[in-house]
Write a protein that holds these residues in place. Structure first.
Motif, PDB file in Angstrom:
ATOM      1  N   MET A  69       0.825  -1.201   0.000  1.00 49.46           N
ATOM      2  CA  MET A  69       0.000   0.000   0.000  1.00 49.46           C
ATOM      3  C   MET A  69       0.865   1.260   0.000  1.00 49.46           C
ATOM      4  O   MET A  69       0.588   2.213  -0.741  1.00 49.46           O
ATOM      5  N   VAL A  70       1.910   1.284   0.798  1.00 50.51           N
ATOM      6  CA  VAL A  70       2.813   2.442   0.811  1.00 50.51           C
ATOM      7  C   VAL A  70       3.414   2.654  -0.573  1.00 50.51           C
ATOM      8  O   VAL A  70       3.478   3.786  -1.080  1.00 50.51           O
ATOM      9  N   GLU A  71       3.823   1.575  -1.221  1.00 52.34           N
ATOM     10  CA  GLU A  71       4.401   1.679  -2.560  1.00 52.34           C
ATOM     11  C   GLU A  71       3.376   2.188  -3.572  1.00 52.34           C
ATOM     12  O   GLU A  71       3.689   3.035  -4.433  1.00 52.34           O
ATOM     13  N   GLN A  72       2.136   1.698  -3.492  1.00 52.36           N
ATOM     14  CA  GLN A  72       1.090   2.148  -4.417  1.00 52.36           C
ATOM     15  C   GLN A  72       0.783   3.626  -4.234  1.00 52.36           C
ATOM     16  O   GLN A  72       0.581   4.363  -5.215  1.00 52.36           O
ATOM     17  N   ILE A  73       0.754   4.085  -3.002  1.00 54.68           N
ATOM     18  CA  ILE A  73       0.452   5.496  -2.739  1.00 54.68           C
ATOM     19  C   ILE A  73       1.562   6.378  -3.279  1.00 54.68           C
ATOM     20  O   ILE A  73       1.299   7.415  -3.909  1.00 54.68           O
ATOM     21  N   HIS A  74       2.802   5.984  -3.067  1.00 58.51           N
ATOM     22  CA  HIS A  74       3.915   6.762  -3.614  1.00 58.51           C
ATOM     23  C   HIS A  74       3.856   6.799  -5.139  1.00 58.51           C
ATOM     24  O   HIS A  74       4.145   7.829  -5.760  1.00 58.51           O
ATOM     25  N   ARG A  75       3.465   5.671  -5.749  1.00 64.10           N
ATOM     26  CA  ARG A  75       3.367   5.623  -7.211  1.00 64.10           C
ATOM     27  C   ARG A  75       2.259   6.556  -7.711  1.00 64.10           C
ATOM     28  O   ARG A  75       2.434   7.270  -8.708  1.00 64.10           O
ATOM     29  N   LEU A  76       1.125   6.581  -7.018  1.00 62.63           N
ATOM     30  CA  LEU A  76       0.042   7.484  -7.422  1.00 62.63           C
ATOM     31  C   LEU A  76       0.437   8.943  -7.255  1.00 62.63           C
ATOM     32  O   LEU A  76       0.008   9.802  -8.029  1.00 62.63           O
ATOM     33  N   ARG A  77       1.253   9.222  -6.256  1.00 57.81           N
ATOM     34  CA  ARG A  77       1.735  10.602  -6.112  1.00 57.81           C
ATOM     35  C   ARG A  77       2.543  11.020  -7.335  1.00 57.81           C
ATOM     36  O   ARG A  77       2.396  12.143  -7.830  1.00 57.81           O
ATOM     37  N   GLU A  78       3.370  10.118  -7.838  1.00 62.55           N
ATOM     38  CA  GLU A  78       4.192  10.439  -9.006  1.00 62.55           C
ATOM     39  C   GLU A  78       3.360  10.447 -10.287  1.00 62.55           C
ATOM     40  O   GLU A  78       3.564  11.307 -11.157  1.00 62.55           O
ATOM     41  N   GLU A  79       2.428   9.516 -10.429  1.00 59.86           N
ATOM     42  CA  GLU A  79       1.730   9.342 -11.701  1.00 59.86           C
ATOM     43  C   GLU A  79       0.561  10.294 -11.893  1.00 59.86           C
ATOM     44  O   GLU A  79       0.318  10.755 -13.017  1.00 59.86           O
ATOM     45  N   ILE A  80      -0.204  10.596 -10.838  1.00 60.97           N
ATOM     46  CA  ILE A  80      -1.404  11.420 -11.026  1.00 60.97           C
ATOM     47  C   ILE A  80      -1.461  12.624 -10.094  1.00 60.97           C
ATOM     48  O   ILE A  80      -2.493  13.293 -10.007  1.00 60.97           O
TER      49      ILE A  80
ATOM     50  N   ASP B  21      -1.981   1.930  11.837  1.00 56.37           N
ATOM     51  CA  ASP B  21      -0.794   1.463  12.545  1.00 56.37           C
ATOM     52  C   ASP B  21       0.432   1.311  11.660  1.00 56.37           C
ATOM     53  O   ASP B  21       1.569   1.536  12.119  1.00 56.37           O
ATOM     54  N   GLU B  22       0.240   0.942  10.369  1.00 54.53           N
ATOM     55  CA  GLU B  22       1.395   0.548   9.559  1.00 54.53           C
ATOM     56  C   GLU B  22       1.571   1.325   8.263  1.00 54.53           C
ATOM     57  O   GLU B  22       2.613   1.208   7.628  1.00 54.53           O
ATOM     58  N   VAL B  23       0.548   2.087   7.858  1.00 59.81           N
ATOM     59  CA  VAL B  23       0.669   2.835   6.608  1.00 59.81           C
ATOM     60  C   VAL B  23       0.864   4.316   6.865  1.00 59.81           C
ATOM     61  O   VAL B  23       1.852   4.927   6.385  1.00 59.81           O
ATOM     62  N   VAL B  24      -0.045   4.940   7.607  1.00 61.91           N
ATOM     63  CA  VAL B  24       0.030   6.388   7.832  1.00 61.91           C
ATOM     64  C   VAL B  24       1.388   6.804   8.423  1.00 61.91           C
ATOM     65  O   VAL B  24       1.972   7.806   7.980  1.00 61.91           O
ATOM     66  N   PRO B  25       1.956   6.071   9.400  1.00 65.81           N
ATOM     67  CA  PRO B  25       3.255   6.504   9.933  1.00 65.81           C
ATOM     68  C   PRO B  25       4.387   6.494   8.909  1.00 65.81           C
ATOM     69  O   PRO B  25       5.441   7.106   9.144  1.00 65.81           O
ATOM     70  N   ARG B  26       4.196   5.840   7.766  1.00 71.36           N
ATOM     71  CA  ARG B  26       5.270   5.715   6.767  1.00 71.36           C
ATOM     72  C   ARG B  26       5.079   6.623   5.572  1.00 71.36           C
ATOM     73  O   ARG B  26       5.814   6.521   4.590  1.00 71.36           O
ATOM     74  N   LEU B  27       4.105   7.518   5.638  1.00 67.65           N
ATOM     75  CA  LEU B  27       3.837   8.399   4.499  1.00 67.65           C
ATOM     76  C   LEU B  27       4.312   9.830   4.770  1.00 67.65           C
ATOM     77  O   LEU B  27       4.440  10.258   5.874  1.00 67.65           O
TER      78      LEU B  27
END
Length: 330
Positions: free
Chosen positions: A293-304, A324-330
């Motif tokens: 999920m973290v990787e997908q969100i970073h990819r969407l930031r770059e792509e769209i 617990d595991e996604v928001v702290p890493r964004l």
């Protein structure tokens, strides 16, 4: 990257007491307050178990009373269904009671059942929505309101209270269709983006909005543009795909499938030529393990150009892993 939660109040199959739906949502809001979330965005719907929240402003007061930091968003106040002076008063009061934490999202709505029950001809809904938005904003920023439109006419009305935030709370317009995006951009409004659009359509609409803003003399620099996404999280990608498939089936059955097209005032979805649930799984729902999920969100930031993710978790586990595991890493 800001993260918010699009909070539905779904009652699937009418399982369990309805009051538990609200209790779970409020418990979730408590967790958001102590985590890194920017805002809870409350979804308004009427006459459906898809989301049993007829008043985002009443729920907003409850959320504000339980929190001190979290912003309280409406996604959306269905402005075409309200008397605009009542709407202006309620949102301003919520802003006052929350200590200036309201994000006001406004939308026209699209369900014929809502328009008919509230006595709003669907063909008038867009015009009534736009007038209501103008009236709300003018009533917040002018000492006394004078307005004459096609549907509403007011003379020398003092609308109280005024919002705590000056000149008014930040404002977003729900914009799904190109005409809605064009209108919002022409006025310089920021937009909320559709949780049911495919990733491809989401990117195309985001680029279209940027162009239309520029044509109207505005810029998207520094704007938060929340993109709503259905989210399924689990310890593994395979488990998350199962959650996403079940969530997609529920959405298609309860709300967004082709069998519901007659209830809506918008063009029918094509689902990219796929079976509707598979379309949601392939092209709409963000799903995976926390790392994925973290990787997908970073990819969407770059792509769209994603800069604000408004998550609609499809399970309790999805929300807890998000917190617990996604928001702290964004």
């Amino acid at each position: 990257m800001k993260i918010g939660v699009l909070q539905f109040f779904s009652w699937p199959g009418r399982h369990g007491p309805l009051e538990e739906v609200y209790a779970r949502a409020l418990e979730r809001i408590d967790i958001m307050e102590s985590g890194g979330f920017d805002a809870v965005w409350l979804a308004e719907h009427h006459f459906t178990t898809f989301s049993v929240c007829p008043s985002v402003h009443m729920l907003g007061v409850m959320a504000a009373a339980r929190t001190k930091r979290l912003r309280i968003g409406t996604a959306v106040s269905l402005a075409a269904l309200y008397h605009p002076l009542r709407l202006a008063e309620e949102v301003a009061l919520l802003d006052m009671l929350s200590g200036g934490r309201v994000n006001w999202g406004a939308g026209r709505g699209f369900a014929h059942s809502e328009f008919h029950a509230f006595g709003v001809p669907p063909e008038q809904s867009a015009e009534r929505f736009r007038e209501a938005v103008e009236i709300v904003l003018q009533s917040w920023t002018q000492e006394r309101l004078n307005f004459k439109g096609a549907h509403f006419d007011f003379e020398d009305v003092e609308v109280l209270p005024k919002p705590m935030q000056l000149p008014h709370p930040p404002v977003w317009m729900a914009a799904t269709s190109e005409p809605a995006i064009d209108w919002a951009a022409s006025r310089g409004f920021s937009i909320l983006m559709d949780p049911h659009a495919s990733f491809k359509d989401l990117g195309a609409k985001r680029r279209h909005y940027t162009r239309k803003l520029a044509e109207a003399g505005f810029s998207d620099a520094g704007r938060d543009i929340p993109m709503a996404r259905l989210v399924a999280l689990a310890p593994t990608d395979e488990e998350a795909a199962d959650v996403a498939r079940r969530g997609g089936q529920w959405i298609v059955d309860a709300y967004a499938g082709p069998q519901h097209a007659h209830r809506k005032s918008m063009p029918p979805r094509t689902y990219d030529g796929k079976e509707p649930v598979q379309h949601y799984l392939d092209s709409v729902i963000l799903h995976g393990s926390p790392q994925s999920m973290v990787e997908q969100i970073h990819r969407l930031r770059e792509e769209i150009g994603l800069n604000y993710l408004m998550c609609a978790p499809l399970s309790r586990q999805s929300f807890r892993l998000l917190a617990d595991e996604v928001v702290p890493r964004l």
